[in-house]
Write a protein that holds these residues in place. Structure first.
Motif, PDB file in Angstrom:
ATOM      1  N   GLY A   1       7.305 -13.034  51.177  1.00  0.00           N
ATOM      2  CA  GLY A   1       6.182 -13.959  51.084  1.00  0.00           C
ATOM      3  C   GLY A   1       4.953 -13.364  50.452  1.00  0.00           C
ATOM      4  O   GLY A   1       4.012 -14.090  50.122  1.00  0.00           O
TER       5      GLY A   1
ATOM      6  N   ASP B   1       3.372 -14.700  47.194  1.00  0.00           N
ATOM      7  CA  ASP B   1       2.566 -15.925  47.214  1.00  0.00           C
ATOM      8  C   ASP B   1       1.072 -15.622  47.222  1.00  0.00           C
ATOM      9  O   ASP B   1       0.268 -16.449  46.811  1.00  0.00           O
ATOM     10  CB  ASP B   1       2.889 -16.764  48.454  1.00  0.00           C
ATOM     11  N   TYR B   2       0.708 -14.464  47.725  1.00  0.00           N
ATOM     12  CA  TYR B   2      -0.703 -14.105  47.777  1.00  0.00           C
ATOM     13  C   TYR B   2      -1.176 -13.444  46.482  1.00  0.00           C
ATOM     14  O   TYR B   2      -2.366 -13.239  46.280  1.00  0.00           O
ATOM     15  CB  TYR B   2      -0.974 -13.181  48.967  1.00  0.00           C
TER      16      TYR B   2
ATOM     17  N   GLU C   1       2.381 -20.595  41.925  1.00  0.00           N
ATOM     18  CA  GLU C   1       3.721 -21.180  41.884  1.00  0.00           C
ATOM     19  C   GLU C   1       4.417 -20.963  40.540  1.00  0.00           C
ATOM     20  O   GLU C   1       5.644 -20.968  40.452  1.00  0.00           O
ATOM     21  CB  GLU C   1       3.660 -22.689  42.186  1.00  0.00           C
TER      22      GLU C   1
ATOM     23  N   ARG D   1      -2.727 -14.766  40.402  1.00  0.00           N
ATOM     24  CA  ARG D   1      -3.819 -15.588  40.937  1.00  0.00           C
ATOM     25  C   ARG D   1      -5.148 -15.097  40.380  1.00  0.00           C
ATOM     26  O   ARG D   1      -5.312 -13.906  40.130  1.00  0.00           O
ATOM     27  CB  ARG D   1      -3.808 -15.532  42.472  1.00  0.00           C
ATOM     28  N   LYS D   2      -6.072 -16.019  40.221  1.00  0.00           N
ATOM     29  CA  LYS D   2      -7.282 -15.684  39.461  1.00  0.00           C
ATOM     30  C   LYS D   2      -8.283 -14.843  40.238  1.00  0.00           C
ATOM     31  O   LYS D   2      -9.245 -14.352  39.665  1.00  0.00           O
ATOM     32  CB  LYS D   2      -7.918 -16.964  38.938  1.00  0.00           C
ATOM     33  N   HIS D   3      -8.088 -14.697  41.533  1.00  0.00           N
ATOM     34  CA  HIS D   3      -8.980 -13.802  42.284  1.00  0.00           C
ATOM     35  C   HIS D   3      -8.301 -12.464  42.559  1.00  0.00           C
ATOM     36  O   HIS D   3      -8.824 -11.635  43.290  1.00  0.00           O
ATOM     37  CB  HIS D   3      -9.391 -14.442  43.609  1.00  0.00           C
TER      38      HIS D   3
ATOM     39  N   ASN E   1      -6.294  -8.975  40.910  1.00  0.00           N
ATOM     40  CA  ASN E   1      -6.094  -8.168  39.711  1.00  0.00           C
ATOM     41  C   ASN E   1      -5.126  -7.032  40.002  1.00  0.00           C
ATOM     42  O   ASN E   1      -5.052  -6.547  41.133  1.00  0.00           O
ATOM     43  CB  ASN E   1      -7.426  -7.590  39.219  1.00  0.00           C
TER      44      ASN E   1
ATOM     45  N   LYS F   1      -1.404 -11.446  32.298  1.00  0.00           N
ATOM     46  CA  LYS F   1      -1.551 -12.030  33.636  1.00  0.00           C
ATOM     47  C   LYS F   1      -0.638 -13.257  33.814  1.00  0.00           C
ATOM     48  O   LYS F   1      -0.566 -13.813  34.903  1.00  0.00           O
ATOM     49  CB  LYS F   1      -3.012 -12.450  33.862  1.00  0.00           C
TER      50      LYS F   1
ATOM     51  N   PHE G   1     -12.789 -11.939  37.725  1.00  0.00           N
ATOM     52  CA  PHE G   1     -12.329 -12.942  38.712  1.00  0.00           C
ATOM     53  C   PHE G   1     -12.641 -14.333  38.146  1.00  0.00           C
ATOM     54  O   PHE G   1     -13.693 -14.908  38.448  1.00  0.00           O
ATOM     55  CB  PHE G   1     -13.042 -12.750  40.047  1.00  0.00           C
ATOM     56  N   PRO G   2     -11.730 -14.877  37.308  1.00  0.00           N
ATOM     57  CA  PRO G   2     -12.033 -16.141  36.623  1.00  0.00           C
ATOM     58  C   PRO G   2     -12.360 -17.302  37.554  1.00  0.00           C
ATOM     59  O   PRO G   2     -13.185 -18.143  37.224  1.00  0.00           O
ATOM     60  CB  PRO G   2     -10.746 -16.434  35.834  1.00  0.00           C
ATOM     61  N   SER G   3     -11.701 -17.348  38.701  1.00  0.00           N
ATOM     62  CA  SER G   3     -12.042 -18.404  39.658  1.00  0.00           C
ATOM     63  C   SER G   3     -11.791 -17.892  41.065  1.00  0.00           C
ATOM     64  O   SER G   3     -11.091 -16.904  41.258  1.00  0.00           O
ATOM     65  CB  SER G   3     -11.272 -19.694  39.367  1.00  0.00           C
TER      66      SER G   3
ATOM     67  N   PRO H   1     -10.710 -17.522  45.161  1.00  0.00           N
ATOM     68  CA  PRO H   1      -9.445 -17.718  45.882  1.00  0.00           C
ATOM     69  C   PRO H   1      -9.420 -19.073  46.561  1.00  0.00           C
ATOM     70  O   PRO H   1     -10.476 -19.686  46.784  1.00  0.00           O
ATOM     71  CB  PRO H   1      -9.458 -16.598  46.917  1.00  0.00           C
TER      72      PRO H   1
ATOM     73  N   MET I   1      -8.209 -17.896  51.999  1.00  0.00           N
ATOM     74  CA  MET I   1      -7.328 -16.781  51.660  1.00  0.00           C
ATOM     75  C   MET I   1      -8.067 -15.443  51.710  1.00  0.00           C
ATOM     76  O   MET I   1      -7.484 -14.416  52.032  1.00  0.00           O
ATOM     77  CB  MET I   1      -6.712 -16.976  50.276  1.00  0.00           C
TER      78      MET I   1
ATOM     79  N   GLU J   1      -6.829 -22.692  43.639  1.00  0.00           N
ATOM     80  CA  GLU J   1      -5.394 -22.912  43.708  1.00  0.00           C
ATOM     81  C   GLU J   1      -5.017 -23.155  45.161  1.00  0.00           C
ATOM     82  O   GLU J   1      -5.666 -22.650  46.058  1.00  0.00           O
ATOM     83  CB  GLU J   1      -4.675 -21.677  43.178  1.00  0.00           C
TER      84      GLU J   1
ATOM     85  N   PRO K   1      -1.111 -20.730  49.896  1.00  0.00           N
ATOM     86  CA  PRO K   1       0.313 -20.770  50.192  1.00  0.00           C
ATOM     87  C   PRO K   1       0.573 -21.269  51.615  1.00  0.00           C
ATOM     88  O   PRO K   1      -0.208 -21.009  52.516  1.00  0.00           O
ATOM     89  CB  PRO K   1       0.761 -19.310  50.030  1.00  0.00           C
TER      90      PRO K   1
END
Lengths: 90, 385
Positions: free
Chosen positions: A40, A43-44, A48, A53-55, A57, A68, B186-188, B190, B194, B273, B276
């Motif tokens: 899992g 997922d963080y 999907e 994810r954008k936050h 790196n 990315k 950090f484009p956007s 969390p 999260m 987004e 999850p």
């Protein structure tokens, strides 16, 4: 073997998270590898569609990965890969 | 930076700043630049405390202080600018009073208001450097975008539990261009929940002391031009191991251009987004739960916090920490009303979503606002943490 290290923030969800050794050849393969140990966790890190994810790196050494979307950046033996994310506290 | 050639110092100031003046690489030129500088500090919390004190002590000429909040007892564990007698007072008032005592040569401007899309440009444009010590994502994106639109450097720091980050965004380069900004790394934000705030997840009290001091160091480097500011770099610190690393990044070629300020609450709440394992959720208020208890309505209460949190305060629920929930399914019936709670309602919502989606539960209710809401609205003697 490359070493994968994580922001301690992910320990909220995976208390036993610790640096991982891997023979994976790309960042995407690394995530598949750590998903086996920590189900899992991907997922963080990715959405999907499998995009970062954008936050979040990922750095190889001290450099940000360049892909990315598909996480195709190559990882070689001896590399240190660091997965981090935005923090908001002040 | 401002014209510093004409800046002069009184005898008292020369004596005060003598330890700067005798550093060859800093000397009176560096001190002149500090005195000519105008810095806006956004947030007088954990980071703001060391940041404001060091910038004031160092001799930054004009310091703006933005915070809408008042001093709370829970601030005193790390916000060392404040004292017990300050509880309930406006942070900006207390901070400026204390800082004036530290250095009477500084001009302070207080803004006892929240920085918003409506007022940010007007406030920020009076300064040359902004130091972002806020505690939430919407304000961080707002500060960044305002700095980009105005061509102002944004010295950033953030903290959570044992980790801290420092960077210098949007720094004007020798060729006139600007370095990467917050949205390049950090484009956007969390998905909500999260990445919790310090209020939700806690922070080691000394951590903002460390990170806020690094942030003050970067502000001084940006103003005086000494050293190498963290432009295009992010410095990461783990207080538990004292591991630190400085990572590099450039401008994101896919980043949308920043052309105006937007609705940042919406940007951070609705446009993120999806979290999850989180979808449709039934909930009850603390008043509902109190009525269920008083009326003897059958329900099971499950507390998904950690044992150390349970010791601080509890509602007598069955303790099943979030991380072990999947190993304790036998303790969670699929019939009858089951109310799930945590501290503020985030972890319990995540837990319910997981149980619904993965294990087919349909009888779970989230306690809105968690035990904090209970302490605020039902049992005022219960400690809030």
């Amino acid at each position: 073997m490359a070493t994968v290290k994580f922001t301690a923030n992910l320990k909220r969800f995976y208390p036993h998270l610790a640096p991982q050794q891997t023979n994976a050849g790309t960042v995407a393969e690394i995530l598949d590898h750590i998903e086996i140990t920590f189900p899992g966790i991907k997922d963080y890190i990715v959405n999907e569609q499998g995009q970062l994810r954008k936050h979040v790196n990922i750095f190889i050494g001290n450099s940000l990965i360049s892909d990315k979307m598909e996480l195709s950046d190559p990882v070689k033996s001896g590399d240190e890969v660091y997965i981090m994310q935005a923090l908001s506290g002040g | 930076m401002s014209e510093s050639k004409k800046i002069e110092f009184s005898k008292q100031e020369i004596e005060r700043y003598s330890r700067h003046l005798i550093i060859p690489e800093f000397n009176i030129e560096g001190q002149r630049k500090l005195k000519a500088a105008k810095v806006l500090v956004v947030g007088t919390g954990g980071l703001g405390a060391p940041l404001l004190q060091y910038l004031t002590a160092a001799g930054v000429g004009k310091i703006g202080v933005v915070d809408f909040d008042v001093v709370d007892e829970s601030n005193l564990q790390r916000q060392v600018l404040f004292q017990v007698e300050d509880i309930g007072k406006h942070k900006v008032d207390v901070a400026i009073e204390r800082l004036r005592g530290l250095n009477p040569h500084i001009e302070f401007v207080g803004y006892k208001q929240q920085l918003t899309s409506e007022n940010a440009l007007e406030i920020v444009k009076a300064y040359e450097v902004v130091a972002d010590g806020t505690d939430n994502f919407p304000t961080r994106y707002l500060v960044n975008d305002a700095c980009v639109l105005l061509g102002i450097a944004n010295v950033y720091a953030s903290i959570f539990r044992f980790e801290g980050q420092v960077a210098v965004f949007n720094l004007k380069q020798p060729d006139g261009s600007f370095g990467p900004n917050y949205r390049d790394i950090f484009p956007s934000p969390p998905p909500p929940g999260m990445v919790p705030s310090c209020a939700e997840g806690g922070v080691l009290g000394v951590l903002p002391g460390i990170i806020g001091s690094l942030q003050a160091n970067e502000v001084i480097k940006v103003i005086t031009g000494i050293g190498e500011p963290l432009s295009g770099k992010l410095h990461l610190v783990d207080a538990l191991t004292l591991d630190s690393r400085t990572v590099s990044y450039g401008k994101d070629p896919n980043r949308e251009e920043i052309t105006k300020l937007i609705d940042y609450d919406q940007f951070c709440g609705l446009n993120g987004e999806p979290m999850p394992h989180q979808s449709g959720l039934k909930s009850v208020t603390v008043e509902d739960l109190q009525a269920m208890r008083e009326n003897g309505n059958y329900h099971l209460l499950i507390d998904v916090r950690e044992p150390y949190e349970y010791e601080i305060a509890n509602l007598g629920g069955k303790l099943i920490p979030q991380q072990s929930i999947e190993d304790r399914l036998q303790d969670i019936p699929k019939v009858g009303n089951v109310v799930v709670h945590c501290r503020s309602g985030v972890r319990s919502a995540q837990t319910i979503s997981l149980l619904q989606e993965k294990y087919g539960y349909s009888n779970l209710y989230n306690l809105d606002g968690g035990i904090l809401a209970w302490a605020r609205r039902i049992d005022l003697t219960m400690p809030k943490y």
